[in-house]
Design a protein around this motif. Structure first.
Motif, PDB file in Angstrom:
ATOM      1  N   SER A 130      -0.640  -6.350 -13.034  1.00  0.00           N
ATOM      2  CA  SER A 130      -0.262  -6.759 -11.678  1.00  0.00           C
ATOM      3  C   SER A 130      -0.760  -5.723 -10.674  1.00  0.00           C
ATOM      4  O   SER A 130      -0.528  -4.523 -10.849  1.00  0.00           O
ATOM      5  CB  SER A 130       1.252  -6.907 -11.564  1.00  0.00           C
ATOM      6  OG  SER A 130       1.741  -7.843 -12.504  1.00  0.00           O
ATOM      7  N   ILE A 131      -1.428  -6.188  -9.629  1.00  0.00           N
ATOM      8  CA  ILE A 131      -2.036  -5.295  -8.637  1.00  0.00           C
ATOM      9  C   ILE A 131      -1.588  -5.702  -7.240  1.00  0.00           C
ATOM     10  O   ILE A 131      -1.753  -6.866  -6.856  1.00  0.00           O
ATOM     11  CB  ILE A 131      -3.575  -5.349  -8.727  1.00  0.00           C
ATOM     12  CG1 ILE A 131      -4.043  -4.809 -10.088  1.00  0.00           C
ATOM     13  CG2 ILE A 131      -4.220  -4.566  -7.584  1.00  0.00           C
ATOM     14  CD1 ILE A 131      -5.522  -5.021 -10.349  1.00  0.00           C
ATOM     15  N   LEU A 132      -1.014  -4.761  -6.498  1.00  0.00           N
ATOM     16  CA  LEU A 132      -0.693  -5.016  -5.097  1.00  0.00           C
ATOM     17  C   LEU A 132      -1.976  -4.861  -4.294  1.00  0.00           C
ATOM     18  O   LEU A 132      -2.540  -3.778  -4.190  1.00  0.00           O
ATOM     19  CB  LEU A 132       0.376  -4.040  -4.601  1.00  0.00           C
ATOM     20  CG  LEU A 132       0.921  -4.298  -3.192  1.00  0.00           C
ATOM     21  CD1 LEU A 132       1.559  -5.680  -3.104  1.00  0.00           C
ATOM     22  CD2 LEU A 132       1.923  -3.229  -2.791  1.00  0.00           C
ATOM     23  N   ALA A 133      -2.459  -5.992  -3.746  1.00  0.00           N
ATOM     24  CA  ALA A 133      -3.772  -6.027  -3.082  1.00  0.00           C
ATOM     25  C   ALA A 133      -3.769  -5.193  -1.803  1.00  0.00           C
ATOM     26  O   ALA A 133      -2.753  -5.079  -1.115  1.00  0.00           O
ATOM     27  CB  ALA A 133      -4.139  -7.480  -2.768  1.00  0.00           C
ATOM     28  N   PRO A 134      -4.920  -4.613  -1.461  1.00  0.00           N
ATOM     29  CA  PRO A 134      -4.996  -3.652  -0.341  1.00  0.00           C
ATOM     30  C   PRO A 134      -5.180  -4.290   1.041  1.00  0.00           C
ATOM     31  O   PRO A 134      -5.596  -5.436   1.170  1.00  0.00           O
ATOM     32  CB  PRO A 134      -6.227  -2.826  -0.701  1.00  0.00           C
ATOM     33  CG  PRO A 134      -7.106  -3.782  -1.441  1.00  0.00           C
ATOM     34  CD  PRO A 134      -6.180  -4.674  -2.223  1.00  0.00           C
ATOM     35  N   LEU A 135      -4.870  -3.472   2.047  1.00  0.00           N
ATOM     36  CA  LEU A 135      -5.188  -3.770   3.442  1.00  0.00           C
ATOM     37  C   LEU A 135      -6.234  -2.775   3.924  1.00  0.00           C
ATOM     38  O   LEU A 135      -6.339  -1.662   3.401  1.00  0.00           O
ATOM     39  CB  LEU A 135      -3.947  -3.626   4.330  1.00  0.00           C
ATOM     40  CG  LEU A 135      -2.887  -4.722   4.340  1.00  0.00           C
ATOM     41  CD1 LEU A 135      -1.801  -4.368   5.346  1.00  0.00           C
ATOM     42  CD2 LEU A 135      -3.481  -6.071   4.676  1.00  0.00           C
TER      43      LEU A 135
END
Length: 378
Positions: A258-263
């Motif tokens: 699981s990867i928290l996508a970047p801004l």
């Protein structure tokens, strides 16, 4: 009486001729866009020629057929923010089924449908910070037909015109042959013809291949509408459903990452000024603490990425996503280590730093000049 009958007959004949003409024009349109043969024919062309597809068929339906044939060991899933993960990031077969999972519940539905024909070894799941992680959410029932879309080809162009995916001028330009493409890469579907973009044979998406990407100061803007100014109520954050998905996949011999996508940095700076950002702080901390094989890449600056590596405020480009895969693979205990070549990834990142697209394949070879324009300002 006879005169009225003839009038009605003439009107009926006129309507019939008009409908027949519309159908004929639509068939010519579909022949020009290579969509007349249906999904199987489209996938045949992608497998054989490595072309780009963007047309009237449902994205999930086309990807499902591709996935069924490819039987990948690794897949990527998420919203449009997962679409820049390419097959050559990996040393084992990969396919990107992303683009349509806009919540954890939708991710469940898509996996259920795809796992009905093949199960991979690794699922890379991109999480968006606006997804709801609540203890109220339960595992949805299996729906093998999720997002299956039946399209009657003869009327599909009309539907595209009505929902503004296609302009009337483009419609007639395609029919007349004025809008066409004869380059080395097939462009399948009206969207691929009109935008020179679409999904490649690995399921990932290609943008801006015509070389018209905006300068970084114009394409990165304040898109923080999902972070509210008021504080998020406490007690909302719960990763029970995500942990349940991980446990369910583990029982099937599948690893979930699981990867928290970047801004982008500019957008991240603006987001931190909102009161609602306190929720993001809690999300980032608890995700890594509470969920095994979960990674926080919400801020990519510690890993060398600049805003030049973002397609827009919300979407990290190919180079930035390669950084994510590389960072995960660096650990000796990494769940990705056996599926990648870290040295090769590091070399490509170094060579293409501050760029958006690499396209280390036939698509890139065909559009290398326009892709290289993306690097000029950075």
């Amino acid at each position: 009486m006879k005169r009225h009958f003839c009038s009605y007959l003439s009107m009926f004949a006129g309507v019939y001729v008009l409908l027949a003409l519309i159908v004929l024009l639509n068939i010519i349109f579909l022949i020009r866009t290579d969509e007349l043969g249906g999904i199987n024919a489209i996938v045949d062309k992608q497998v054989k020629g490595g072309g780009l597809y963007s047309g009237h068929h449902g994205v999930i339906d086309v990807k499902f057929e591709n996935y069924k044939r490819k039987k990948p060991k690794i897949i990527a899933l998420g919203s449009s923010r997962s679409l820049q993960i390419r097959d050559y990031f990996f040393t084992e077969p990969f396919y990107n089924i992303g683009g349509e999972a806009r919540s954890l519940l939708q991710a469940y539905h898509i996996l259920d449908r795809f796992f009905g024909v093949h199960k991979p070894e690794v699922v890379i799941l991109y999480l968006d910070y606006w997804w709801r992680f609540s203890n109220e959410d339960k595992r949805p029932p299996v729906n093998p037909n999720y997002m299956r879309r039946t399209v009657t080809s003869a009327v599909a162009p009309i539907a595209a015109l009505l929902d503004n995916r296609l302009q009337i001028g483009q419609y007639f330009d395609i029919i007349s042959g004025k809008l066409t493409y004869t380059g080395p890469i097939q462009r399948i579907g009206f969207g691929a013809l009109t935008t020179l973009g679409g999904f490649g044979p690995d399921g990932s998406h290609y943008y801006n291949l015509q070389g018209n990407m905006l300068p970084v100061n114009q394409r990165i803007s304040d898109k923080t509408r999902f972070i509210r100014d008021e504080p998020v109520p406490s007690g909302r954050l719960d990763f029970g459903l995500l942990r349940h998905l991980q446990a369910e996949l583990k029982q099937q011999g599948i690893t979930l990452i699981s990867i928290l996508a970047p801004l982008s940095q500019k957008t991240l700076k603006l987001a931190r000024q909102k009161k609602g950002y306190s929720y993001i702080t809690e999300l980032r901390r608890h995700l890594v603490e509470d969920v095994p094989n979960a990674y926080d890449f919400f801020d990519l600056s510690p890993y060398g990425a600049s805003d030049c590596e973002f397609s827009d405020s919300m979407h990290a480009g190919e180079v930035a996503n390669m950084r994510i895969i590389y960072e995960i693979s660096k650990s000796e205990n990494s769940p990705l280590l056996r599926y990648v070549d870290p040295k090769s990834l590091k070399s490509m990142i170094s060579k293409h730093a501050n760029g958006v697209t690499i396209a280390n394949n036939a698509i890139g070879d065909a559009f290398r000049a326009s892709i290289n324009q993306q690097y000029d300002e950075c």
